[in-house]
Motif scaffolding. Sequence first.
Motif, PDB file in Angstrom:
ATOM      1  N   TYR A 158      23.637  34.705  78.832  1.00 29.76           N
ATOM      2  CA  TYR A 158      24.505  34.879  77.461  1.00 29.76           C
ATOM      3  C   TYR A 158      26.683  33.362  77.770  1.00 29.76           C
ATOM      4  CZ  TYR A 158      21.321  36.090  74.290  1.00 29.76           C
ATOM      5  OH  TYR A 158      20.638  36.904  73.813  1.00 29.76           O
ATOM      6  N   ARG A 159      26.590  34.182  79.128  1.00 25.60           N
ATOM      7  CA  ARG A 159      27.636  32.744  79.287  1.00 25.60           C
ATOM      8  C   ARG A 159      27.287  31.443  79.582  1.00 25.60           C
ATOM      9  NH1 ARG A 159      32.313  34.323  81.790  1.00 25.60           N
ATOM     10  NH2 ARG A 159      32.674  32.469  82.933  1.00 25.60           N
ATOM     11  N   GLN A 160      25.837  31.297  79.934  1.00 28.57           N
ATOM     12  CA  GLN A 160      25.317  29.749  79.696  1.00 28.57           C
ATOM     13  C   GLN A 160      25.208  29.387  78.019  1.00 28.57           C
ATOM     14  OE1 GLN A 160      25.911  28.841  82.428  1.00 28.57           O
ATOM     15  NE2 GLN A 160      26.401  31.139  82.794  1.00 28.57           N
ATOM     16  N   THR A 161      25.518  30.407  77.473  1.00 26.05           N
ATOM     17  CA  THR A 161      24.716  30.204  75.743  1.00 26.05           C
ATOM     18  C   THR A 161      25.883  29.734  74.786  1.00 26.05           C
ATOM     19  OG1 THR A 161      22.692  31.420  75.644  1.00 26.05           O
ATOM     20  CG2 THR A 161      23.762  31.150  74.267  1.00 26.05           C
ATOM     21  N   ILE A 162      27.707  30.198  74.920  1.00 28.20           N
ATOM     22  CA  ILE A 162      28.543  30.205  75.112  1.00 28.20           C
ATOM     23  C   ILE A 162      29.184  28.865  74.733  1.00 28.20           C
ATOM     24  CG2 ILE A 162      30.609  30.754  75.081  1.00 28.20           C
ATOM     25  CD1 ILE A 162      29.912  33.677  75.740  1.00 28.20           C
ATOM     26  N   HIS A 470      16.974  23.905  76.753  1.00 28.96           N
ATOM     27  CA  HIS A 470      18.162  23.090  76.420  1.00 28.96           C
ATOM     28  C   HIS A 470      19.065  22.537  77.894  1.00 28.96           C
ATOM     29  CE1 HIS A 470      22.011  22.387  74.848  1.00 28.96           C
ATOM     30  NE2 HIS A 470      22.800  22.470  75.772  1.00 28.96           N
ATOM     31  N   TRP A 471      18.984  23.309  78.999  1.00 23.75           N
ATOM     32  CA  TRP A 471      20.306  22.383  80.521  1.00 23.75           C
ATOM     33  C   TRP A 471      18.365  21.239  80.831  1.00 23.75           C
ATOM     34  CZ3 TRP A 471      23.765  23.487  79.802  1.00 23.75           C
ATOM     35  CH2 TRP A 471      24.700  24.729  79.530  1.00 23.75           C
ATOM     36  N   TRP A 472      17.345  21.816  80.616  1.00 22.26           N
ATOM     37  CA  TRP A 472      16.427  20.754  81.366  1.00 22.26           C
ATOM     38  C   TRP A 472      16.624  19.508  80.549  1.00 22.26           C
ATOM     39  CZ3 TRP A 472      13.754  20.704  85.426  1.00 22.26           C
ATOM     40  CH2 TRP A 472      12.527  19.605  85.730  1.00 22.26           C
ATOM     41  N   TRP A 479      24.202  21.930  85.611  1.00 26.18           N
ATOM     42  CA  TRP A 479      22.932  22.472  84.731  1.00 26.18           C
ATOM     43  C   TRP A 479      22.015  22.896  85.635  1.00 26.18           C
ATOM     44  CZ3 TRP A 479      17.708  20.877  85.144  1.00 26.18           C
ATOM     45  CH2 TRP A 479      17.777  20.176  86.493  1.00 26.18           C
ATOM     46  N   ARG A 480      21.974  22.813  86.319  1.00 25.05           N
ATOM     47  CA  ARG A 480      21.116  23.348  87.648  1.00 25.05           C
ATOM     48  C   ARG A 480      21.214  25.064  87.590  1.00 25.05           C
ATOM     49  NH1 ARG A 480      20.597  18.574  89.959  1.00 25.05           N
ATOM     50  NH2 ARG A 480      18.760  17.655  90.352  1.00 25.05           N
ATOM     51  N   LYS A 481      22.637  25.326  87.625  1.00 25.05           N
ATOM     52  CA  LYS A 481      23.033  26.740  88.493  1.00 25.05           C
ATOM     53  C   LYS A 481      22.721  27.394  86.491  1.00 25.05           C
ATOM     54  CE  LYS A 481      27.808  27.685  87.379  1.00 25.05           C
ATOM     55  NZ  LYS A 481      28.653  27.022  87.953  1.00 25.05           N
ATOM     56  N   SER A 482      23.273  26.761  85.340  1.00 27.86           N
ATOM     57  CA  SER A 482      22.951  27.296  84.390  1.00 27.86           C
ATOM     58  C   SER A 482      21.696  27.664  84.348  1.00 27.86           C
ATOM     59  CB  SER A 482      23.371  26.506  83.173  1.00 27.86           C
ATOM     60  OG  SER A 482      24.891  26.276  83.089  1.00 27.86           O
ATOM     61  N   LEU A 483      21.028  26.884  84.270  1.00 27.81           N
ATOM     62  CA  LEU A 483      19.641  26.838  84.097  1.00 27.81           C
ATOM     63  C   LEU A 483      18.622  28.126  84.778  1.00 27.81           C
ATOM     64  CD1 LEU A 483      16.739  24.163  83.900  1.00 27.81           C
ATOM     65  CD2 LEU A 483      16.076  25.767  85.593  1.00 27.81           C
TER      66      LEU A 483
END
Length: 740
Positions: A158-162, A470-472, A479-483
């Motif tokens: 959810y940190r990535q969602t924010i 979304h990240w893809w 983006w890779r870390k978030s994915l």
Amino acid sequence: MLLRMVGREWGRVSVGPEAWREALPVDPDIGSYPEPAQIVPARFGRFVRVLPLSEQPSGTGAGGPAAFAGGAAAPTGFGARLRRAVLGAPLRSTAIARERMRKLVALPVLSADALSSVAYGPEAMLVVLVLAGTAGLAYAVPVALAIAFLMLAVGLSYRQTIRAYPHGGGSYIVATDNLGRMPGLVAAAGLMTDYVLTVAVSVSSGVAAVTSALPGLNDEAVLIGVLVIALLLAGNLRGVRQAGAVFAAPTYAFVVAIAALVAFGLYHAAGRGFEPVPTPQLHAAEGVGLLLVMRAFASGSTAMTGIEAISNAVPAFKPVPWRNARTTLSWMIGLLVALFAGTVAMVHLEGVIPNSQETVLSQLAHRSFGSGGMYVFTQAATALVLLLAANTAYNDFPRVLFLLARDNYAPRIFTRLGDRLAFSNGIIVLSVAAAIVYVAFEGRTASLIPLYAVGVFLAFTLSQSGMVVHWWRRRDRHWRKSLCFNVTGAVLSALVFVTAGITKFTEGAWVAILAVAGFLLVTTRIRRHYDRVTAALRLHPQMIEIPGGTLPPPPDPCSPAHGGRAGLKDAENAKNTDDSEEEDTPEEIRHLSVVPIDALHQASVRALAYAASLQQPVLALHVSPSDEDAERFREAWLLWGDHLPLRIVVSPYRAIVAPLISYIEALHHQRPDLTITVIIPEIVVRHWWHRVLHSPLAGRLRRALRHLPKIVVTTVPFHVQEGALRTERPPQMAGLSHND
């Protein structure tokens, strides 16, 4: 372009726009609302006074304390007086200012749902493990560690969602944007099930905390819970909000209480070398196996409810909002893991087992504090934070319903703000649903938990899967870390969802699954109906509505628009006349037709044509929630030909009806001698069950304007039958209803 074609037909039978403007007996420019940025609350308030529409704002245009509705007649009936006493006076002359919260305030306000789940999450896990006797309880610590890992994984997700949705990214929005409409609806179904059960479970756990301290109230637990839900209903209908130090106190009190409980317990355990207290001899009802462990894992995972609350409320933080939200989320996850792990550790060290007469938390508090003041403080803090957690759902459930109604998947009445500037209809639906669930399961938390896990983790799974997509697609920085974070969160959430759905299906999870399926059926049918109505309302070349060659009346010499000192003087004298209705002949009645329209379609063009055919001055009125929407409507109006005078009001409210009423009142106060006829296009559907999908605007205007003389509200029906429409021409319209 059909609009241009309709406009050409109007121009063929009607005089030019200037003649209509000259005929207006009023000045339509009677002020405006302040810009949203100018609405600033008083130092200790949430509500600010917005100047009446008939007054031009000066300076900031806002400030001072909240003001109640003015100009309206005081309630006279018993029902109206009772409503005013319970819910308070309408806040028609106020607006809600958006508050920006500091992290220290946002943490307890937005984390109450998640942190309070420590009161029932560990116990829900133990209730399953104890079925295998002492051997089952040996798995409590490993299962708790797995749940703590899940908390960390989902929290990081959810940190990535924010970061991706700095303006707020709830499961419905994220899933819809990235996975499509149907997954978005499934996520909304999971969310709404979650919110209903949040109220039911929080109330049941709060009541259990009270009855653990006061066992004599055990037999009244269901009644107490229903009364608590009624109290939450009344409070939220009055416009209660979670904000400020008052609402932060219960959460901080609960954190202090659990921290003290764990600290005292560890101190006592240290005196015996951290040797666990033996549990009582337990008889196993079933053997230890993978299925039992997975059931316990799914039940204990309900301690994660409310994790997404911070990602929903990013705009509520002080600048920089997304950074402060991520920091607050990290604090919340850290506290949640610490409190959950500490509670399970104390259960293990003290040898506590679930008891139907007393909660696990109450047993731990008794062992750490005895029955003195700290025990009472712990139970009171637990009950209060659970009540606050239930109130969290009252903010989020109506908002999800609002988003669904905005997208035509729920009745449009859920977009309406009540008198107290709250989504009253959504609040009522949530209260009724939560009360039914609470009573049906007799207020037993253990019975409600199986329903809880399904909705919570269904929403988590779809939200995190949406973030993976979304990240893809974006493939921006990191983006890779978030994915990877979101993939982990999605997989683990899906694992819990599938586990809960399978292992707890017969225990009540089937109810949640059935509710989701029923929700999808209802919402898709509602959308299908609205799509049919939209198709019927679409302009067609063979059904162009025109006023039949009528002409406007000659200019009114009293009109300020007509010019001259005499006209202005007469208008001023008209303002000072009594509001009594003393016209004796038709010639003495002066008319103005006001046509509220939301868009240019068959129904609104028909209403305009009907108004023009009356040979009286006409003013079209459009209330817009934003400057962008106002500009789009203005462009469509100009494309149509600008044949009639138009007034666009940009409102600082999220509601449309209140500014509409305010504008009509302002016109009346400007010219009290005029008879103002409000002509409303009305959608008439064939089946009675479709009527709830269309807002009865005419009735609301009649009730709001009844205290003013010389106001007539009439409707122009537009019939929709099986995707087709009747083709009455405006001059022969039948079935008009009016209020005079």
